[in-house]
Design a protein around this motif. Sequence first.
Motif, PDB file in Angstrom:
ATOM      1  N   PHE A   1       0.868  -1.365  -0.085  1.00 23.49           N
ATOM      2  CA  PHE A   1      -0.022  -0.007   0.054  1.00 23.49           C
ATOM      3  C   PHE A   1       0.845   1.107  -0.004  1.00 23.49           C
ATOM      4  CE2 PHE A   1       1.071  -0.916   4.302  1.00 23.49           C
ATOM      5  CZ  PHE A   1       1.056   0.305   4.919  1.00 23.49           C
ATOM      6  N   THR A   2       0.238   2.454  -0.214  1.00 22.32           N
ATOM      7  CA  THR A   2       0.910   3.450  -0.353  1.00 22.32           C
ATOM      8  C   THR A   2       0.989   4.476   0.788  1.00 22.32           C
ATOM      9  OG1 THR A   2       0.730   3.389  -2.801  1.00 22.32           O
ATOM     10  CG2 THR A   2       1.364   5.728  -2.001  1.00 22.32           C
ATOM     11  N   VAL A   3       2.095   4.974   1.416  1.00 23.67           N
ATOM     12  CA  VAL A   3       2.076   5.619   2.697  1.00 23.67           C
ATOM     13  C   VAL A   3       2.123   7.277   2.364  1.00 23.67           C
ATOM     14  CG1 VAL A   3       3.508   6.018   4.736  1.00 23.67           C
ATOM     15  CG2 VAL A   3       3.511   3.893   3.753  1.00 23.67           C
ATOM     16  N   PRO A   4       0.923   7.974   2.898  1.00 17.91           N
ATOM     17  CA  PRO A   4       1.303   9.462   2.769  1.00 17.91           C
ATOM     18  C   PRO A   4       2.401   9.999   3.623  1.00 17.91           C
ATOM     19  CG  PRO A   4      -0.919   8.684   3.952  1.00 17.91           C
ATOM     20  CD  PRO A   4       0.093   7.635   3.556  1.00 17.91           C
ATOM     21  N   LYS A   5       2.910  10.866   2.747  1.00 25.70           N
ATOM     22  CA  LYS A   5       4.195  11.495   3.606  1.00 25.70           C
ATOM     23  C   LYS A   5       4.404  12.994   3.478  1.00 25.70           C
ATOM     24  CE  LYS A   5       7.691   9.560   1.650  1.00 25.70           C
ATOM     25  NZ  LYS A   5       9.113   8.830   1.281  1.00 25.70           N
ATOM     26  N   HIS A   6       5.024  13.604   4.392  1.00 24.79           N
ATOM     27  CA  HIS A   6       5.189  15.043   4.206  1.00 24.79           C
ATOM     28  C   HIS A   6       6.832  15.201   4.560  1.00 24.79           C
ATOM     29  CE1 HIS A   6       4.804  19.221   4.856  1.00 24.79           C
ATOM     30  NE2 HIS A   6       5.294  19.445   6.051  1.00 24.79           N
ATOM     31  N   GLY A   7       7.228  15.325   3.161  1.00 17.58           N
ATOM     32  CA  GLY A   7       8.894  15.404   3.023  1.00 17.58           C
ATOM     33  C   GLY A   7       9.358  14.064   3.439  1.00 17.58           C
ATOM     34  N   THR A   8      10.200  14.071   4.667  1.00 18.71           N
ATOM     35  CA  THR A   8      10.659  12.697   4.970  1.00 18.71           C
ATOM     36  C   THR A   8       9.888  12.060   6.141  1.00 18.71           C
ATOM     37  OG1 THR A   8      12.394  13.972   6.367  1.00 18.71           O
ATOM     38  CG2 THR A   8      13.112  13.312   4.180  1.00 18.71           C
ATOM     39  N   THR A   9       8.941  12.652   6.930  1.00 18.29           N
ATOM     40  CA  THR A   9       8.371  12.097   7.864  1.00 18.29           C
ATOM     41  C   THR A   9       6.747  12.010   7.323  1.00 18.29           C
ATOM     42  OG1 THR A   9       7.856  12.588  10.324  1.00 18.29           O
ATOM     43  CG2 THR A   9       7.887  14.315   8.742  1.00 18.29           C
ATOM     44  N   ILE A  10       6.071  11.291   8.167  1.00 16.77           N
ATOM     45  CA  ILE A  10       4.650  11.356   8.185  1.00 16.77           C
ATOM     46  C   ILE A  10       3.630  12.580   8.349  1.00 16.77           C
ATOM     47  CG2 ILE A  10       4.558   8.692   8.772  1.00 16.77           C
ATOM     48  CD1 ILE A  10       3.772   9.584  11.773  1.00 16.77           C
ATOM     49  N   THR A  11       2.641  12.551   8.011  1.00 14.44           N
ATOM     50  CA  THR A  11       1.857  13.627   8.124  1.00 14.44           C
ATOM     51  C   THR A  11       1.389  14.218   9.197  1.00 14.44           C
ATOM     52  OG1 THR A  11      -0.173  12.490   7.426  1.00 14.44           O
ATOM     53  CG2 THR A  11       0.965  13.290   5.593  1.00 14.44           C
TER      54      THR A  11
ATOM     55  N   ARG B   1      -3.636  10.566   6.887  1.00 12.34           N
ATOM     56  CA  ARG B   1      -4.367  11.257   5.993  1.00 12.34           C
ATOM     57  C   ARG B   1      -3.524  12.325   5.286  1.00 12.34           C
ATOM     58  NH1 ARG B   1     -10.601  11.812   7.894  1.00 12.34           N
ATOM     59  NH2 ARG B   1      -9.396  13.781   9.062  1.00 12.34           N
ATOM     60  N   ARG B   2      -3.671  12.410   4.051  1.00 14.57           N
ATOM     61  CA  ARG B   2      -3.262  13.879   3.611  1.00 14.57           C
ATOM     62  C   ARG B   2      -3.798  15.116   3.908  1.00 14.57           C
ATOM     63  NH1 ARG B   2      -2.170   9.685  -0.157  1.00 14.57           N
ATOM     64  NH2 ARG B   2       0.134   9.519  -0.637  1.00 14.57           N
ATOM     65  N   PRO B   3      -3.104  16.354   3.987  1.00 18.56           N
ATOM     66  CA  PRO B   3      -3.851  17.555   4.230  1.00 18.56           C
ATOM     67  C   PRO B   3      -4.852  17.968   3.256  1.00 18.56           C
ATOM     68  CG  PRO B   3      -1.469  17.723   4.365  1.00 18.56           C
ATOM     69  CD  PRO B   3      -1.776  16.407   4.220  1.00 18.56           C
ATOM     70  N   GLU B   4      -4.617  17.589   1.865  1.00 19.69           N
ATOM     71  CA  GLU B   4      -5.518  17.919   0.734  1.00 19.69           C
ATOM     72  C   GLU B   4      -6.814  17.249   0.987  1.00 19.69           C
ATOM     73  OE1 GLU B   4      -2.021  15.943  -1.272  1.00 19.69           O
ATOM     74  OE2 GLU B   4      -2.231  17.257   0.453  1.00 19.69           O
ATOM     75  N   ASP B   5      -6.609  15.763   1.352  1.00 20.51           N
ATOM     76  CA  ASP B   5      -7.921  15.165   1.700  1.00 20.51           C
ATOM     77  C   ASP B   5      -8.720  15.544   2.717  1.00 20.51           C
ATOM     78  OD1 ASP B   5      -6.885  13.519  -0.552  1.00 20.51           O
ATOM     79  OD2 ASP B   5      -5.973  12.079   0.850  1.00 20.51           O
TER      80      ASP B   5
ATOM     81  N   VAL C   1      -6.387  24.030   7.253  1.00 23.03           N
ATOM     82  CA  VAL C   1      -6.371  22.597   7.786  1.00 23.03           C
ATOM     83  C   VAL C   1      -5.112  22.355   8.669  1.00 23.03           C
ATOM     84  CG1 VAL C   1      -6.199  20.270   7.242  1.00 23.03           C
ATOM     85  CG2 VAL C   1      -8.141  21.615   6.263  1.00 23.03           C
ATOM     86  N   LEU C   2      -3.804  22.865   7.895  1.00 22.30           N
ATOM     87  CA  LEU C   2      -2.622  22.611   8.361  1.00 22.30           C
ATOM     88  C   LEU C   2      -2.461  23.171   9.779  1.00 22.30           C
ATOM     89  CD1 LEU C   2      -0.334  22.943   5.226  1.00 22.30           C
ATOM     90  CD2 LEU C   2      -0.683  20.896   6.524  1.00 22.30           C
ATOM     91  N   PRO C   3      -1.384  22.800  10.619  1.00 22.10           N
ATOM     92  CA  PRO C   3      -1.346  23.373  11.987  1.00 22.10           C
ATOM     93  C   PRO C   3      -0.454  24.659  11.844  1.00 22.10           C
ATOM     94  CG  PRO C   3      -0.003  21.458  11.749  1.00 22.10           C
ATOM     95  CD  PRO C   3      -0.844  21.510  10.431  1.00 22.10           C
TER      96      PRO C   3
ATOM     97  N   THR D   1       1.850  -1.352  13.195  1.00 18.89           N
ATOM     98  CA  THR D   1       2.527  -0.205  12.273  1.00 18.89           C
ATOM     99  C   THR D   1       1.633   0.197  11.081  1.00 18.89           C
ATOM    100  OG1 THR D   1       4.639  -0.956  13.264  1.00 18.89           O
ATOM    101  CG2 THR D   1       4.825   0.982  11.680  1.00 18.89           C
ATOM    102  N   VAL D   2       1.407  -0.864  10.355  1.00 27.20           N
ATOM    103  CA  VAL D   2       0.929  -0.839   8.960  1.00 27.20           C
ATOM    104  C   VAL D   2      -0.744  -0.163   9.171  1.00 27.20           C
ATOM    105  CG1 VAL D   2      -0.322  -2.338   7.390  1.00 27.20           C
ATOM    106  CG2 VAL D   2       2.214  -2.875   7.988  1.00 27.20           C
ATOM    107  N   ASP D   3      -1.277  -0.671  10.379  1.00 29.51           N
ATOM    108  CA  ASP D   3      -2.458  -0.038  10.425  1.00 29.51           C
ATOM    109  C   ASP D   3      -2.479   1.429  10.707  1.00 29.51           C
ATOM    110  OD1 ASP D   3      -5.597  -0.112  11.477  1.00 29.51           O
ATOM    111  OD2 ASP D   3      -4.288   0.352  13.395  1.00 29.51           O
ATOM    112  N   GLY D   4      -1.241   1.895  11.456  1.00 21.66           N
ATOM    113  CA  GLY D   4      -1.096   3.281  11.737  1.00 21.66           C
ATOM    114  C   GLY D   4      -0.858   4.041  10.370  1.00 21.66           C
ATOM    115  N   LEU D   5       0.156   3.390   9.635  1.00 25.57           N
ATOM    116  CA  LEU D   5       0.425   4.057   8.381  1.00 25.57           C
ATOM    117  C   LEU D   5      -0.876   3.948   7.284  1.00 25.57           C
ATOM    118  CD1 LEU D   5       3.738   2.611   7.670  1.00 25.57           C
ATOM    119  CD2 LEU D   5       3.421   4.879   8.723  1.00 25.57           C
ATOM    120  N   LYS D   6      -1.659   3.114   7.421  1.00 26.10           N
ATOM    121  CA  LYS D   6      -3.041   2.937   6.371  1.00 26.10           C
ATOM    122  C   LYS D   6      -3.822   4.070   6.696  1.00 26.10           C
ATOM    123  CE  LYS D   6      -2.892  -1.762   4.581  1.00 26.10           C
ATOM    124  NZ  LYS D   6      -3.597  -2.847   4.365  1.00 26.10           N
ATOM    125  N   ASN D   7      -3.918   4.307   8.109  1.00 25.80           N
ATOM    126  CA  ASN D   7      -4.794   5.414   8.783  1.00 25.80           C
ATOM    127  C   ASN D   7      -4.357   6.734   8.427  1.00 25.80           C
ATOM    128  OD1 ASN D   7      -6.898   3.784   9.199  1.00 25.80           O
ATOM    129  ND2 ASN D   7      -6.054   3.049  11.129  1.00 25.80           N
TER     130      ASN D   7
END
Length: 195
Positions: A72-82, A148-152, A164-166, A140-146
């Motif tokens: 599955f594809t992981v949403p990322k923000h640069g080199t970290t998670i969203t 969400r991208r800021p645009e979504d 939406v962004l902090p 970990t996979v469950d966390g990554l699958k859940n």
Amino acid sequence: MTEGQYESRELKERVVEINRVAKVVKGGRRFSFTALVVVGDETDRVGVGYGKAREVPLAISKAVDDAKKNLFTVPKHGTTITHEILGQFGAARVFLRPASEGTGVIAGGGVRAVLELAGIRDVLAKSLGTTNPINMAKATVDGLKNLRRPEDVARQRGKTIKEVLPLPRGYDAAKVAAAAEAEAEPPADLAEVPA
């Protein structure tokens, strides 16, 4: 991206755990091996697989096939998670938190393998439940699958991405409002001059 472009990316595999298990039969114990394998392209796709066979290489190849089915594809923000997330699977709970650039992957065992092969370079992870490597990897996979991208999120809420962004650290809403008000008002010496 098309399916062909995904396939062209080299998938790397990492064996997290190999375990010998026994089945009791009439003549004694029959041993076989289980393998937990993580497969990913170190960019944004990852999958976890589990295989069991009488020999270790066969168990690993079965696990790799299983992992490829679960990519599955992981949403990322640069080199970290969203954003922060708590992944759960069985008794395993894995807390994932975004980290600033240069932090690295602060995680252990199966969690580290999943995050590194997902292409995440900076993240903080903490296991809060069981230490069972299979359940930790699946949490970990469950966390990554859940994630969400800021645009979504913006699309769902009917807002812009900026709303939406902090807010950045050190952001003081009162100071910003006062500065905007001061800009809108004409200077005091100009206000007194009759027209």
